[in-house]
Design an enzyme around this catalytic site. Structure first.
Site, mmCIF file in Angstrom:
data_model
loop_
_atom_site.group_PDB
_atom_site.id
_atom_site.type_symbol
_atom_site.label_atom_id
_atom_site.label_comp_id
_atom_site.label_asym_id
_atom_site.label_seq_id
_atom_site.Cartn_x
_atom_site.Cartn_y
_atom_site.Cartn_z
ATOM 1 N N LYS A 172 -11.754 -18.926 -7.505
ATOM 2 C CA LYS A 172 -12.060 -17.670 -6.805
ATOM 3 C C LYS A 172 -13.532 -17.596 -6.404
ATOM 4 O O LYS A 172 -13.852 -17.296 -5.270
ATOM 5 C CB LYS A 172 -11.768 -16.445 -7.697
ATOM 6 N N ARG B 45 -7.419 -6.422 -12.853
ATOM 7 C CA ARG B 45 -7.055 -7.476 -13.798
ATOM 8 C C ARG B 45 -5.854 -7.051 -14.650
ATOM 9 O O ARG B 45 -5.354 -7.846 -15.440
ATOM 10 C CB ARG B 45 -8.267 -7.657 -14.674
ATOM 11 N N ARG C 182 -21.311 -21.139 -18.944
ATOM 12 C CA ARG C 182 -21.031 -19.816 -19.514
ATOM 13 C C ARG C 182 -20.415 -19.941 -20.901
ATOM 14 O O ARG C 182 -19.588 -20.809 -21.143
ATOM 15 C CB ARG C 182 -20.068 -19.051 -18.596
ATOM 16 N N ARG D 109 -17.585 -26.772 -15.563
ATOM 17 C CA ARG D 109 -18.172 -25.813 -14.622
ATOM 18 C C ARG D 109 -19.598 -25.410 -14.990
ATOM 19 O O ARG D 109 -19.900 -25.189 -16.161
ATOM 20 C CB ARG D 109 -17.277 -24.564 -14.610
ATOM 21 N N ARG E 222 -8.355 -16.829 -22.197
ATOM 22 C CA ARG E 222 -8.475 -16.129 -20.911
ATOM 23 C C ARG E 222 -7.268 -16.426 -20.024
ATOM 24 O O ARG E 222 -6.787 -15.543 -19.313
ATOM 25 C CB ARG E 222 -9.782 -16.540 -20.208
#
Ligand code: AMP
Length: 234
Positions: free
Chosen positions: A25, A100, A172, A139, A183
């Site tokens: 996203k 969400r 992160r 990432r 998640r």
């Protein structure tokens, strides 16, 4: 940006970008928002901004975020509505990471209705769960502008500074494997019902996100151009 094709929203309308954590996203959203000429409003980025600024919202959100849980609906809805009330969102916004939950979706519809707006299109970047963990593990995120990079799929500069703003890239805390798995589970349980809500309304478009970045980008643009209520300007 693809030349000659600007997709513009004609009234106050919101586009939603759904996708599990790691679906891509963040990579696609800035480009899409630029194409639609509306601001990119990412709930995760706003929450991280509040944390960095040490606001009450940021301090409340911190523990939920670090363990990969969702921040309570009421807090996030207020944050998004306030953002949509800013002058640059007069014509709408591209919401990324919000809603969400089913509750957030219902609340969003209601708040937009009060402002004479609506959700015009919901895009779902669909990626099989097995690919998500691998993507998130490599990432890197810019601490300053939130641009995302990937060790294999979108390599950062050798010195790990951001190609956009030269900010420092970090991994992160919630991109750790066990947190990522949590998640992804929360996405299936809480966010899929929100996606179904827009599917029922006939405004959901599913895009295969398990492909190279450029291919996904082209599909997103083609999908937007295909929606009747979007006007294509050259
Ligand atoms: P993201 O950057 O979208 O992956 O979001 C990072 C974290 O922020 C999530 O794991 C949640 O803890 C929190 N968060 C972001 N958006 C929402 C939302 N719409 N509702 C609840 N929590 C959210």
């Amino acid at each position: 940006m693809m030349e000659g094709h600007n997709v513009v929203l004609d009234t106050f309308a919101v586009a939603l970008l759904f996708g599990a954590p790691g679906a891509g996203k963040g990579t696609q959203a800035a480009y899409l928002a630029e194409t639609l000429r509306i601001p990119h409003i990412a709930s995760g980025d706003l929450l991280r901004y509040h944390r960095a600024a040490g606001t009450l919202l940021g301090r409340t959100a911190q523990s939920f975020m670090d363990r990969g849980s969702l921040v309570p609906d009421a807090l996030v809805v207020e944050m998004i509505v306030q953002r949509l009330d800013q002058p640059d969102a007069r014509r709408g916004g591209l919401l990324d990471g919000f809603p969400r939950t089913y509750g957030q979706a219902i609340e969003l519809d209601e708040r937009l209705g009060e402002r004479g707006g609506e959700v015009r299109i919901a895009l779902h970047l669909d990626v099989p769960p097995r690919a998500l963990v691998e993507r998130l593990a490599g990432r890197w995120t810019c601490q300053r502008c939130q641009s995302v990079y990937h060790e294999r799929f979108n390599p950062p500069r050798p010195d790990f500074t951001c190609a956009v703003c030269r900010g420092v890239l970090i991994q992160r805390a919630d991109d750790r494997r066990e947190i990522v798995e949590r998640r992804v589970r929360i996405f299936q349980r809480e966010t899929v019902p929100a996606i179904r809500h827009y599917e029922t309304q006939g405004i959901l478009r599913r895009i295969d996100g398990d492909r190279p970045i450029d291919g996904v980008r082209a599909s997103l643009l083609a999908t937007l151009a295909d929606v009747e209520s979007f006007e294509l300007a050259s």
